[in-house]
Design an enzyme around this catalytic site. Structure first.
Site, short mmCIF file in Angstrom:
data_model
loop_
_atom_site.label_atom_id
_atom_site.label_comp_id
_atom_site.label_asym_id
_atom_site.label_seq_id
_atom_site.Cartn_x
_atom_site.Cartn_y
_atom_site.Cartn_z
N CYS A 10 0.87 -1.18 0.00
CA CYS A 10 0.00 0.00 0.00
C CYS A 10 0.89 1.23 0.00
O CYS A 10 1.64 1.45 -0.95
CB CYS A 10 -0.97 -0.02 1.18
SG CYS A 10 -0.18 -0.17 2.78
N ARG A 29 -2.20 -0.73 5.47
CA ARG A 29 -3.41 -1.26 4.84
C ARG A 29 -3.17 -2.65 4.26
O ARG A 29 -4.03 -3.52 4.29
CB ARG A 29 -3.89 -0.30 3.74
CG ARG A 29 -4.52 0.96 4.27
CD ARG A 29 -4.84 1.95 3.15
NE ARG A 29 -3.65 2.65 2.69
CZ ARG A 29 -3.64 3.55 1.70
NH1 ARG A 29 -4.77 3.84 1.08
NH2 ARG A 29 -2.54 4.16 1.35
#
Lengths: 300, 145
Positions: free
Chosen positions: A247, A252
């Site tokens: 990410c 994430r």
């Protein structure tokens, strides 16, 4: 002396149901010896406003990251941190947090780098706990320090470095950022601070599956059929694939790593924590702009 | 550098620096809880407020310059974002009653000097720097208008 697993029916279909617990289970087991509950949030003050009874706080910025180098703490640092929180090597750890367990999953991934065996997520995190009307306290526990052994981090199995991503090109890559970041319209998540990537776009051939698509409205993980539709049908992942998720800074994609590894059941999933803040500033690495994955570059 | 700081900004700085790192978070939480409600005249005017994009959570600010050239800063931030609320509240209290010239003279790096960088991380403190920067820009625009 691991604490019994949550046998709630909604988890049974997952590859590793023992990695999730429900609010009901946690409420019933809060006093179990051998269980330590950990809160890990994006907002560093949220824990102070109220947390699950007995939960200790671990912050990724100030606890899990090395304060000088861009790396995680080492074995001695991890031992000191966990020991101070009353966590032993054989403790069952349940982590929860804000924003669909985004940072909780990140903490869980770092625990896994150190091979902590029994570490689980509270499905739905803070949002679901609150929506269910369960209690918080502002009483901060003072756990008796315990000895946690110094275990060196094993980065070889679930973590990928930039050079390994370059060697990996041609194998599946999952870019879990927003569509705007993937296409190169911007380098940071909408409404997030600039974290200093010099170029925008994505790693060639990466498929864009924003991380939060694995979460339902209430913050819990989606059922297996929906996760299969997302990652097998849409992203084209197959059993036996060597997969890297990334990410912006690896948080994430820790969430997606958890889903692919423990819920869908792929083996050999790694998280590239250098992610876009490294790749987007590195010299002479290939970048693709636009909404399509793009083609494999010829090696420079 | 700090000798010219307005009194309440200096006081806030001293209060934070006088505490252990862990206690600084508690003080930040107190600030967070003290963020004033909007005055009646602005409650129906969300359009006046500017979003501070650099903050991870939605925070909106609006500055007013009165006839005596005194600056008033107003901020809205959700309860689920206590850190951002705390940053906004420090500035609302720290800038209260200051004149345009005093606000514009506040050093841009004030947020880095109050001992919160260690407690909340340098990355997060950037949100407060952005809040201050945007407030000062709004003041500059108001006096130019």
């Amino acid at each position: 002396m691991a604490v019994e697993v949550d046998t709630a029916p909604q988890f049974a279909e997952f590859a590793h149901p023992e990695r999730l617990v429900s609010g009901d289970w946690l409420e019933a087991h809060l006093d179990d010896p051998g269980l330590v509950v950990v809160e890990s949030d994006e907002d560093v003050l949220l824990y102070e406003t109220g947390h699950i009874e007995g939960a200790v706080k671990i912050d990724w910025h100030t606890d899990l990251n090395d304060p000088v180098e861009r790396d995680y703490i080492d074995g001695a640092g991890f031992a000191k941190l966990l020991g101070s929180k009353g966590i032993s090597r054989d403790s069952t750890v349940v982590i929860y947090g804000d924003k669909n367990n985004w940072w909780a999953a990140y903490a869980l991934w770092v625990f896994t780098l150190f091979g902590h065996d029994d570490v689980r997520l509270l499905d739905g995190g803070r949002a679901k706990w609150e929506a269910d009307g369960r209690a918080y306290t502002t009483v901060v526990p003072t756990p008796a320090p315990v000895d946690y052994p110094v275990i060196e981090r094993d980065d070889s199995k679930i973590r990928a470095y930039k050079d390994q991503v370059i060697d990996h090109l041609g194998n599946p890559l999952i870019d879990v950022r927003s569509p705007e970041e993937f296409s190169g319209e911007r380098t940071t998540a909408p409404a997030y601070p600039e974290e200093g990537a010099l170029r925008a776009g994505h790693i060639p051939t990466a498929v864009n599956i924003p991380w939060a698509r694995a979460a339902a409205e209430d913050g819990t993980f989606r059922p297996l059929a929906e996760l299969n539709a997302l990652y097998r049908d849409e992203a084209g992942l197959k059993n036996g694939d060597d997969i890297i998720a990334y990410c912006r800074i690896g948080e994430r994609s820790s969430h997606t790593w958890f889903v692919l590894n423990y819920l869908v059941g792929f083996e050999g999933v790694r998280n590239y924590d250098g992610s876009w803040t490294e790749w987007g500033s590195a010299v002479r690495v290939p970048i693709v702009k636009g909404t399509e994955p793009g083609t494999l570059p010829t090696k420079k | 550098m700090t000798e010219d700081l307005p009194e309440q900004l200096e006081q806030i700085r001293e209060d934070f620096l006088g505490l252990e790192v862990r206690e600084r978070l508690q003080l930040l939480l107190e600030f967070s809880n003290e963020l004033p409600e909007l005055p009646e005249r602005y409650r129906e005017h969300p359009d006046l407020f500017e979003r501070v994009e650099e903050c991870q959570s939605p925070v909106f600010i609006f500055t007013e310059v009165d006839d005596a050239r005194v600056v008033h800063l107003f901020a809205i931030a959700p309860r689920e974002a206590p850190t951002t609320r705390g940053f906004a509240s420090i500035l609302v209290q720290g800038l209260a009653g200051l004149t345009v010239d005093e606000v514009l003279a506040v050093p841009d790096d004030y947020p880095q000097t109050i001992g919160l960088t260690e407690a909340v991380s340098p990355l997060r403190i950037r949100g407060m720097t952005a809040l201050l920067g945007r407030a000062k820009r709004q003041v500059r625009e108001k006096i130019a208008a």
